[in-house]
Write an enzyme that holds these catalytic residues in place. Structure first.
Site, PDB file in Angstrom:
ATOM      1  N   GLU A   2      41.154   7.325 -49.936  1.00  9.20           N
ATOM      2  CA  GLU A   2      40.598   8.086 -51.417  1.00  9.20           C
ATOM      3  C   GLU A   2      41.766   9.036 -51.830  1.00  9.20           C
ATOM      4  O   GLU A   2      41.327   9.845 -52.412  1.00  9.20           O
ATOM      5  CB  GLU A   2      39.406   8.903 -50.965  1.00  9.20           C
ATOM      6  CG  GLU A   2      38.484   9.328 -51.766  1.00  9.20           C
ATOM      7  CD  GLU A   2      38.138   8.162 -52.704  1.00  9.20           C
ATOM      8  OE1 GLU A   2      37.626   7.235 -51.988  1.00  9.20           O
ATOM      9  OE2 GLU A   2      37.998   8.063 -53.829  1.00  9.20           O
TER      10      GLU A   2
HETATM   11  C1  LIG Z   1      40.956   2.659 -42.711  1.00  9.81           C
HETATM   12  C2  LIG Z   1      40.995   2.545 -44.115  1.00  9.81           C
HETATM   13  C3  LIG Z   1      40.007   2.422 -44.945  1.00  9.81           C
HETATM   14  C4  LIG Z   1      40.319   2.213 -46.415  1.00  9.81           C
HETATM   15  N1  LIG Z   1      39.060   1.966 -47.233  1.00  9.81           N
HETATM   16  C5  LIG Z   1      39.357   1.666 -48.577  1.00  9.81           C
HETATM   17  C6  LIG Z   1      38.216   1.206 -49.224  1.00  9.81           C
HETATM   18  O1  LIG Z   1      37.056   1.233 -48.810  1.00  9.81           O
HETATM   19  N2  LIG Z   1      38.602   0.670 -50.481  1.00  9.81           N
HETATM   20  C7  LIG Z   1      39.908   0.581 -51.006  1.00  9.81           C
HETATM   21  O2  LIG Z   1      39.767   0.180 -51.969  1.00  9.81           O
HETATM   22  N3  LIG Z   1      40.815   1.092 -50.165  1.00  9.81           N
HETATM   23  C8  LIG Z   1      40.455   1.409 -49.016  1.00  9.81           C
HETATM   24  N4  LIG Z   1      41.559   1.936 -48.224  1.00  9.81           N
HETATM   25  C9  LIG Z   1      42.940   1.732 -48.798  1.00  9.81           C
HETATM   26  C10 LIG Z   1      43.409   3.317 -48.988  1.00  9.81           C
HETATM   27  O3  LIG Z   1      42.811   3.774 -49.885  1.00  9.81           O
HETATM   28  C11 LIG Z   1      44.950   3.018 -49.225  1.00  9.81           C
HETATM   29  O4  LIG Z   1      45.537   2.694 -47.961  1.00  9.81           O
HETATM   30  C12 LIG Z   1      45.603   4.511 -49.626  1.00  9.81           C
HETATM   31  O5  LIG Z   1      45.015   4.454 -51.086  1.00  9.81           O
HETATM   32  C13 LIG Z   1      47.232   4.219 -49.805  1.00  9.81           C
HETATM   33  O6  LIG Z   1      47.650   3.004 -50.436  1.00  9.81           O
HETATM   34  P1  LIG Z   1      48.754   2.244 -49.502  1.00  9.81           P
HETATM   35  O7  LIG Z   1      48.282   2.111 -48.192  1.00  9.81           O
HETATM   36  O8  LIG Z   1      49.140   0.943 -50.412  1.00  9.81           O
HETATM   37  O9  LIG Z   1      49.980   3.118 -49.454  1.00  9.81           O
HETATM   38  P2  LIG Z   1      51.241   3.480 -50.680  1.00  9.81           P
HETATM   39  O10 LIG Z   1      50.594   3.510 -52.067  1.00  9.81           O
HETATM   40  O11 LIG Z   1      52.294   2.206 -50.291  1.00  9.81           O
HETATM   41  O12 LIG Z   1      51.727   4.845 -50.159  1.00  9.81           O
HETATM   42  C14 LIG Z   1      52.675   4.836 -49.013  1.00  9.81           C
HETATM   43  C15 LIG Z   1      53.387   6.328 -49.157  1.00  9.81           C
HETATM   44  O13 LIG Z   1      53.839   6.645 -50.571  1.00  9.81           O
HETATM   45  C16 LIG Z   1      53.250   7.639 -51.133  1.00  9.81           C
HETATM   46  N5  LIG Z   1      53.493   7.220 -52.575  1.00  9.81           N
HETATM   47  C17 LIG Z   1      53.026   6.143 -53.245  1.00  9.81           C
HETATM   48  N6  LIG Z   1      52.898   6.297 -54.421  1.00  9.81           N
HETATM   49  C18 LIG Z   1      53.433   7.567 -54.675  1.00  9.81           C
HETATM   50  C19 LIG Z   1      53.793   8.013 -55.983  1.00  9.81           C
HETATM   51  N7  LIG Z   1      53.449   7.495 -57.166  1.00  9.81           N
HETATM   52  N8  LIG Z   1      54.262   9.324 -55.919  1.00  9.81           N
HETATM   53  C20 LIG Z   1      54.459   9.766 -54.799  1.00  9.81           C
HETATM   54  N9  LIG Z   1      54.283   9.335 -53.454  1.00  9.81           N
HETATM   55  C21 LIG Z   1      53.493   8.410 -53.630  1.00  9.81           C
HETATM   56  C22 LIG Z   1      52.176   7.908 -50.716  1.00  9.81           C
HETATM   57  O14 LIG Z   1      51.444   8.954 -50.707  1.00  9.81           O
HETATM   58  C23 LIG Z   1      52.323   7.376 -49.293  1.00  9.81           C
HETATM   59  O15 LIG Z   1      52.582   8.663 -48.293  1.00  9.81           O
HETATM   60  C24 LIG Z   1      41.393   2.094 -46.871  1.00  9.81           C
HETATM   61  C25 LIG Z   1      42.651   2.342 -46.017  1.00  9.81           C
HETATM   62  C26 LIG Z   1      42.277   2.375 -44.782  1.00  9.81           C
HETATM   63  C27 LIG Z   1      43.878   2.253 -43.800  1.00  9.81           C
END
Ligand SMILES: Cc1cc2nc3c(=O)[nH]c(=O)nc-3n(C[C@H](O)[C@H](O)[C@H](O)COP(=O)(O)OP(=O)(O)OC[C@H]3O[C@@H](n4cnc5c(N)ncnc54)[C@H](O)[C@@H]3O)c2cc1C
Length: 588
Positions: free
Chosen positions: A434
């Protein structure tokens, strides 16, 4: 050790810290009375403690196995979910027009906490359904509402929210799922989504997916995203279920925690494209998502409060039971000062986060129900300001408190039998999904502080100062240094706020570097003042727990809010060291 819902604490915070009692008196909730609020909380507490909580370990051990495209939920979960939905809990704050009860979001927030204390893996499913309901209610056509809203509101069907793809996580604008215009105003959806919570399961007959995708002629980035409703099974005009849509769960993830929540990779279009219906306007899908953002982010914040509460209950019980060392003769470890420090930290952080979350829920209510446009605008601004704090602080402390819970158990905390380890594993996800907590902090600093030229945050700071003045005015010796410590914390928050507002124009990277410590500083001052408000209310209404409320407010002020000064220095002086140190870069 299982969970007992702390109904009287929850009710006190709701009424006296989040202001529900005052709002009831002012008529914000029509003819709703405190008696009804108490009865709802009591019943929710019973269902959470007696029915859902015992299924938490079952879910952790069983997981959600996928075979031939079908996910079997853990034993007992379908019955628990069906009973929960039939009792009307899914639609507590939902519109009465669609089978909901139209009760306050603040009250629903308290219930969401209880469902998630009982089991985070159980509680997250309905959080997604409630988000889907909001998107459809605010942006769907009448025909779509007629077909889907009652089933979703009553929980007969569950909903999903599907944003994430491998290359598009925090950067939603990078998503590639495609939508092609098709016959009869429908769209053909192709592509795949990852990490989709409750993307497939056997709790309900149908699952309604809310999927973000891109039209062929869409502009790049976030301006070219549209939102589609994609049912697992088509729904005939008479409401009966038709054939299967081309939307399937391809695989599930093996996770650190929340094993009872299926996390699915979804594939659209293996058979030519799933049929979807547009929600809102083409290319305006992200705006539709934003309307539900405050609620969904608050709900995840409540997961942090929930897991912290459960870990605290468990640690208190263990610390009373376990005998070790010489404290109090040969007494229980709860008598060791360091164990007391851990337990009080757990309790104080949990209650502060709860107060911030409920206050956010109350502000969401004012944004919908305020007497006039100005009151609704003020409610919306307050909710917008507090939402990232509620989400990130509460989920950060969820993990911290669960970790302390493991520590209080010593070696037994590391052993799965006690359950303390599961809380720690479960808590961790809420800081990530989220919108990661880093993204929340950036939202607070770059979007929320500048609202109305800083007037929104300044009005909030004024309220905190009033609380500090009220504590000082009591001259109550039991408050100790609460007034002085909170005053320092609010001053630190004030200076850091002014500094950040200045940097946003001068040096945005410096502001971004300080965002996370700033959010913690904000919560330290806000949480300390919220506990002080509860203590003052306890004295005012002659509550039986007034003395312990004062003691907890004092503990927070003297042991936690004092960190505000250090956080201020990190915000205002830490940026250079972040930008100056070279980190290894992979070759481009
Ligand atoms: C168990 C689980 C359930 C989930 N359920 C859903 C769901 O129902 N629907 C859905 O759509 N998604 C879902 N997600 C996805 C979740 O919302 C994402 O994993 C989350 O938004 C982070 O994206 P990412 O994993 O690609 O991490 P990334 O975006 O790659 O982030 C990696 C790190 O980099 C940092 N970062 C990235 N961009 C920036 C920036 N611009 N500035 C500063 N820091 C940054 C982040 O804070 C983080 O620490 C789920 C994930 C999990 C693990």
């Amino acid at each position: 050790m299982t969970y007992r819902a702390p109904v009287s604490d929850i009710a006190f915070t709701l009424k006296h810290s989040a202001g529900l009692s005052g709002a009831l008196e002012d008529g914000l909730y029509g003819d709703l009375t405190e008696d009804v609020v108490d009865a709802v909380l009591e019943e929710a507490g019973k269902y959470a403690s007696d029915v859902i909580a015992p299924l938490n370990t079952v879910g952790d051990k069983h997981g959600t196995p996928l075979k031939d495209g079908v996910i079997t939920m853990p034993p007992g979960w379908k019955e628990a979910y069906t009973g929960w939905a039939q009792a009307g809990w899914n639609g507590l704050a939902g519109s009465t027009e669609w089978g909901g009860q139209g009760l306050p979001h603040a009250l629903n927030a308290a219930c969401i906490e209880m469902w998630n204390s009982a089991s985070m893996a159980f509680g997250i499913g309905p959080v997604l359904t409630m988000g889907a309901i909001e998107a459809l209610n605010n942006h769907g056509t009448d025909a779509l509402k007629q077909k889907y809203l009652e089933k979703l509101t009553t929980g007969a069907w569950m909903g999903t929210m599907q944003l994430t793809e491998p290359q598009a996580g925090s950067d939603v604008g990078a998503l590639r799922a495609r939508a092609e215009r098709a016959a009869g105003g429908t769209y053909r959806i192709t592509g795949s989504k990852i990490f989709i919570t409750y993307g497939e399961h056997d709790l309900t007959d149908n699952i309604i997916h809310f999927v973000l995708a891109r039209l062929p002629d869409a502009p790049p980035g976030t301006r070219g995203i549209s939102l589609f409703l994609v049912p697992k099974f088509f729904v005939n005009d008479d409401g009966s279920l038709g054939g299967r849509n081309d939307a399937r769960c391809h695989s599930i993830e093996h996770k650190l925690g929340i094993h009872g929540s299926p996390t699915c990779t979804m594939v659209y279009g293996d058979g030519g494209g799933a049929i979807g219906w547009l929600i809102g306007e083409e290319n305006r899908g992200l705006a539709c998502m934003f309307t539900m953002m405050n609620n969904a982010r608050l709900a995840v914040g409540l997961q942090g409060v929930a897991i912290a509460e459960r870990a605290t209950q468990q640690a208190m019980a263990y610390a009373n039971d376990r005998r070790q060392g010489r404290a109090d003769g040969n007494g229980a470890i709860i008598n060791h000062p360091d164990v007391r420090r851990m337990l009080l930290t757990m309790r104080a952080l949990t209650r502060a986060a709860r107060a911030i979350c409920y206050a956010t829920g109350a502000a969401i209510d004012r944004s919908h129900r305020g007497a006039d446009e100005a009151a609704r605008k003020a409610g919306n601004e307050r909710a917008s300001l507090l939402t990232p704090v509620a989400k990130a602080f509460s989920t950060d402390i969820g993990t911290e408190v669960a970790s302390l819970g493991v520590q209080v158990h010593g070696g037994m905390g590391f052993i799965e039998e006690t359950g303390a380890a599961q809380h720690y594993r479960d808590a961790r996800i809420a800081q990530i999904y989220e919108g990661t907590n880093g993204i929340q902090a950036i939202d607070l600093v770059t979007r929320k502080l500048p609202m109305n030229g800083g007037a929104v945050v300044r009005a909030y700071l004024d309220e905190l100062r009033k609380t500090v003045a009220a504590v000082r005015a009591t001259n109550h010796p039991a408050f100790g240094a609460t007034g002085a410590r909170l005053s320092d914390a609010v001053d630190s928050l004030n200076r850091a706020t002014a500094w950040l507002l200045g940097q946003l124009e001068k040096s945005p990277d410096a502001a971004l570097s300080g965002a996370t410590p700033y959010l913690r500083l904000f919560a330290s001052a806000a949480g300390g003042c919220a506990l002080a408000e509860e203590a003052l209310a306890g004295i005012r209404v002659d509550d039986a727990d007034a003395a312990s409320r004062v003691a907890l407010a004092r503990f927070f002020a003297e042991n936690i809010a004092v960190q505000a000064g250090g956080l201020e220095t990190t915000v205002t002086e830490g940026a250079d060291s972040i930008s100056d140190i070279a980190l290894p870069h992979a070759a481009a």
